[in-house]
Design an enzyme around this catalytic site. Sequence first.
Site, PDB file in Angstrom:
ATOM      1  N   ARG A 150      21.544  15.123 -49.265  1.00  0.00           N
ATOM      2  CA  ARG A 150      21.409  13.789 -48.524  1.00  0.00           C
ATOM      3  C   ARG A 150      22.790  13.128 -48.465  1.00  0.00           C
ATOM      4  O   ARG A 150      22.885  11.798 -48.197  1.00  0.00           O
ATOM      5  CB  ARG A 150      20.377  12.995 -49.295  1.00  0.00           C
ATOM      6  CG  ARG A 150      18.933  13.391 -49.312  1.00  0.00           C
ATOM      7  CD  ARG A 150      18.356  13.484 -47.678  1.00  0.00           C
ATOM      8  NE  ARG A 150      18.608  14.909 -47.449  1.00  0.00           N
ATOM      9  CZ  ARG A 150      17.707  15.845 -48.099  1.00  0.00           C
ATOM     10  NH1 ARG A 150      16.815  15.898 -48.888  1.00  0.00           N
ATOM     11  NH2 ARG A 150      18.042  17.142 -47.591  1.00  0.00           N
TER      12      ARG A 150
ATOM     13  N   SER B 292      11.678   8.634 -47.803  1.00  0.00           N
ATOM     14  CA  SER B 292      11.722   8.538 -49.176  1.00  0.00           C
ATOM     15  C   SER B 292      12.963   7.391 -49.329  1.00  0.00           C
ATOM     16  O   SER B 292      14.180   7.250 -48.746  1.00  0.00           O
ATOM     17  CB  SER B 292      12.588   9.703 -49.950  1.00  0.00           C
ATOM     18  OG  SER B 292      11.617  10.772 -49.750  1.00  0.00           O
TER      19      SER B 292
ATOM     20  N   GLU C 196      18.588   5.884 -50.613  1.00  0.00           N
ATOM     21  CA  GLU C 196      18.958   6.766 -49.470  1.00  0.00           C
ATOM     22  C   GLU C 196      19.080   6.177 -48.149  1.00  0.00           C
ATOM     23  O   GLU C 196      19.842   6.343 -47.569  1.00  0.00           O
ATOM     24  CB  GLU C 196      17.471   7.359 -49.192  1.00  0.00           C
ATOM     25  CG  GLU C 196      17.799   8.916 -48.289  1.00  0.00           C
ATOM     26  CD  GLU C 196      16.746   9.613 -48.117  1.00  0.00           C
ATOM     27  OE1 GLU C 196      16.187  10.667 -48.897  1.00  0.00           O
ATOM     28  OE2 GLU C 196      16.259   9.753 -46.729  1.00  0.00           O
TER      29      GLU C 196
HETATM   30  C1  LIG Z   1       8.094   8.504 -42.517  1.00  0.00           C
HETATM   31  C2  LIG Z   1       9.445   9.169 -42.449  1.00  0.00           C
HETATM   32  C3  LIG Z   1       9.784  10.323 -42.978  1.00  0.00           C
HETATM   33  C4  LIG Z   1      11.139  10.775 -43.172  1.00  0.00           C
HETATM   34  N1  LIG Z   1      11.324  12.238 -43.826  1.00  0.00           N
HETATM   35  C5  LIG Z   1      12.581  12.673 -44.024  1.00  0.00           C
HETATM   36  C6  LIG Z   1      12.838  13.898 -44.812  1.00  0.00           C
HETATM   37  O1  LIG Z   1      11.883  14.477 -44.741  1.00  0.00           O
HETATM   38  N2  LIG Z   1      13.891  14.298 -44.701  1.00  0.00           N
HETATM   39  C7  LIG Z   1      15.089  13.581 -44.549  1.00  0.00           C
HETATM   40  O2  LIG Z   1      16.187  13.965 -44.688  1.00  0.00           O
HETATM   41  N3  LIG Z   1      14.997  12.282 -44.005  1.00  0.00           N
HETATM   42  C8  LIG Z   1      13.826  11.798 -43.784  1.00  0.00           C
HETATM   43  N4  LIG Z   1      13.503  10.393 -43.110  1.00  0.00           N
HETATM   44  C9  LIG Z   1      14.542   9.532 -43.042  1.00  0.00           C
HETATM   45  C10 LIG Z   1      15.056   9.657 -41.350  1.00  0.00           C
HETATM   46  O3  LIG Z   1      14.019   9.933 -40.492  1.00  0.00           O
HETATM   47  C11 LIG Z   1      16.324  10.612 -41.337  1.00  0.00           C
HETATM   48  O4  LIG Z   1      17.530  10.314 -42.043  1.00  0.00           O
HETATM   49  C12 LIG Z   1      16.847  10.537 -39.912  1.00  0.00           C
HETATM   50  O5  LIG Z   1      17.630  11.748 -39.671  1.00  0.00           O
HETATM   51  C13 LIG Z   1      17.410   9.319 -39.416  1.00  0.00           C
HETATM   52  O6  LIG Z   1      17.466   9.188 -38.138  1.00  0.00           O
HETATM   53  P1  LIG Z   1      17.600   8.022 -37.142  1.00  0.00           P
HETATM   54  O7  LIG Z   1      17.979   8.370 -35.462  1.00  0.00           O
HETATM   55  O8  LIG Z   1      16.441   7.336 -37.050  1.00  0.00           O
HETATM   56  O9  LIG Z   1      18.807   7.115 -37.789  1.00  0.00           O
HETATM   57  P2  LIG Z   1      18.963   5.401 -38.018  1.00  0.00           P
HETATM   58  O10 LIG Z   1      18.005   5.337 -38.798  1.00  0.00           O
HETATM   59  O11 LIG Z   1      19.022   4.882 -36.879  1.00  0.00           O
HETATM   60  O12 LIG Z   1      20.338   5.685 -38.679  1.00  0.00           O
HETATM   61  C14 LIG Z   1      20.560   6.077 -40.028  1.00  0.00           C
HETATM   62  C15 LIG Z   1      22.014   6.295 -40.156  1.00  0.00           C
HETATM   63  O13 LIG Z   1      22.790   6.975 -39.576  1.00  0.00           O
HETATM   64  C16 LIG Z   1      23.808   6.102 -38.635  1.00  0.00           C
HETATM   65  N5  LIG Z   1      23.578   6.873 -37.372  1.00  0.00           N
HETATM   66  C17 LIG Z   1      22.523   7.074 -36.298  1.00  0.00           C
HETATM   67  N6  LIG Z   1      23.085   7.645 -35.567  1.00  0.00           N
HETATM   68  C18 LIG Z   1      24.307   7.847 -35.376  1.00  0.00           C
HETATM   69  C19 LIG Z   1      25.092   8.538 -34.765  1.00  0.00           C
HETATM   70  N7  LIG Z   1      24.689   9.086 -33.360  1.00  0.00           N
HETATM   71  N8  LIG Z   1      26.559   8.422 -35.124  1.00  0.00           N
HETATM   72  C20 LIG Z   1      26.831   8.157 -36.246  1.00  0.00           C
HETATM   73  N9  LIG Z   1      26.024   7.283 -37.019  1.00  0.00           N
HETATM   74  C21 LIG Z   1      24.901   7.167 -36.644  1.00  0.00           C
HETATM   75  C22 LIG Z   1      23.432   4.607 -38.794  1.00  0.00           C
HETATM   76  O14 LIG Z   1      24.449   3.772 -38.515  1.00  0.00           O
HETATM   77  C23 LIG Z   1      22.476   4.614 -40.047  1.00  0.00           C
HETATM   78  O15 LIG Z   1      23.755   4.456 -41.107  1.00  0.00           O
HETATM   79  C24 LIG Z   1      12.285  10.022 -42.952  1.00  0.00           C
HETATM   80  C25 LIG Z   1      12.039   8.791 -42.438  1.00  0.00           C
HETATM   81  C26 LIG Z   1      10.609   8.393 -42.223  1.00  0.00           C
HETATM   82  C27 LIG Z   1      10.479   7.084 -41.663  1.00  0.00           C
END
Ligand SMILES: Cc1cc2nc3c(=O)[nH]c(=O)nc-3n(C[C@H](O)[C@H](O)[C@H](O)COP(=O)(O)OP(=O)(O)OC[C@H]3O[C@@H](n4cnc5c(N)ncnc54)[C@H](O)[C@@H]3O)c2cc1C
Length: 359
Positions: free
Chosen positions: A167, A250, A352
């Site tokens: 992670r 998580s 996380e």
């Molecule tokens: C119901 C649920 C289940 C989940 N299950 C998992 C799982 O099984 N495994 C897991 O690893 N994660 C899981 N997650 C967490 C999450 O979905 C992942 O971490 C996902 O990759 C985040 O993507 P996002 O586009 O929503 O990022 P955001 O939430 O929008 O951003 C997350 C971080 O990344 C940065 N960021 C986003 N896009 C960029 C970019 N293009 N360039 C630079 N920085 C950037 C942001 O500034 C922030 O710091 C889960 C979340 C939820 C709500």
Amino acid sequence: MTGPDEHVRLAPHTTLGLGGPARWFWSVTSGQMLIEALRWARDAAVPLWVLGGGSNVIVPDEGLDGLVVKVALPGVRIDPVAADGTVLVHVGAGESWDALVSAVVAAGLQGLECLSGIPGYAGATPIQNVGAYGQEVADTIIAVHALDRATLAPLGFAAAECAFGYRTSRFKAADRDRFIVTEVTFRLRIHAPPALRYPELRRAVEALPGYSSLPQGDALRAVRAAVLALRRRKSMVVDAADPNSRSVGSFFMNPVLDAAAVERLRRRWSTSAGSGDIPVFPAGEGRTKVSAAWLVEQAGFPRGTRRGGVGVSPNHALALVSLGGTSAELLALALEIRTAVEARFGVVLEREPVVLGAG
Ligand SMILES: Cc1cc2nc3c(=O)[nH]c(=O)nc-3n(C[C@H](O)[C@H](O)[C@H](O)COP(=O)(O)OP(=O)(O)OC[C@H]3O[C@@H](n4cnc5c(N)ncnc54)[C@H](O)[C@@H]3O)c2cc1C
């Protein structure tokens, strides 16, 4: 030249549905727009936050006094199959992650099937090396393309340069807030069997009638369906009809401990009248991963615990959910849990998700 929108509510851009407005908000759909947005923030001398699908962030209730750039860069290109049976897939940072997984599984490409049902955008997946059910994006990413926020120069990182770990990556650690990911390249495989490394998933798939004689494409689809079913049971698929999916997934990472720390934990558990084994998994290099969900529950926070408008999901001890609460309530509950786990077990849980604006 366009410009940002003003006073935009951020809650609808997050899976928690919490947090105040952004003073300025710019959803960028091209590389040119992204550069304009970065220049605009620099000229206006305002802080800048990057947002993808908002599924791993917590927005403060008072909002963010600066520019929030939503990286919505589109585009998926799939190269022809190489002689060794691999296929390069180039994905714009703003593509929906699960739509991508669904498309590559349907195309019979192996490598992402266990990552089905994870919300958010493709561009965020390298940030914390997204993983689930025995697979992580570091297994298949071969390059991450990004823009340097300071110089606006485009850069490419080979996977070996990304410092991927459990992670984490250089983009979450040493180079936090330095780059904006614009495109990710995955190397997937055709004619390869699905990855069934995670016991719970293996058991679920092997129980399917006729699974072992399925052709490869159908086996991949069966694994995706099994992952989605397992995740739904834990409210780990975002679904407007499931209030327990209003989370960031998580909230805490599983602590990774060395042998001496595991021994201390076991002693503490047995001398505090604890019964049953502590759930642990090998984490390589003599280290051990301890189930954070177990620590949370044993520290006095069973599933379904409520504190005002937030709580611990009834379906997953690691998911803190918003039930009409606030970001402050959620962070207070997280602190309460972290403090209790440390007091009971001497283990510090690491958060996380990213709290935007927390410095
Ligand atoms: C119901 C649920 C289940 C989940 N299950 C998992 C799982 O099984 N495994 C897991 O690893 N994660 C899981 N997650 C967490 C999450 O979905 C992942 O971490 C996902 O990759 C985040 O993507 P996002 O586009 O929503 O990022 P955001 O939430 O929008 O951003 C997350 C971080 O990344 C940065 N960021 C986003 N896009 C960029 C970019 N293009 N360039 C630079 N920085 C950037 C942001 O500034 C922030 O710091 C889960 C979340 C939820 C709500």
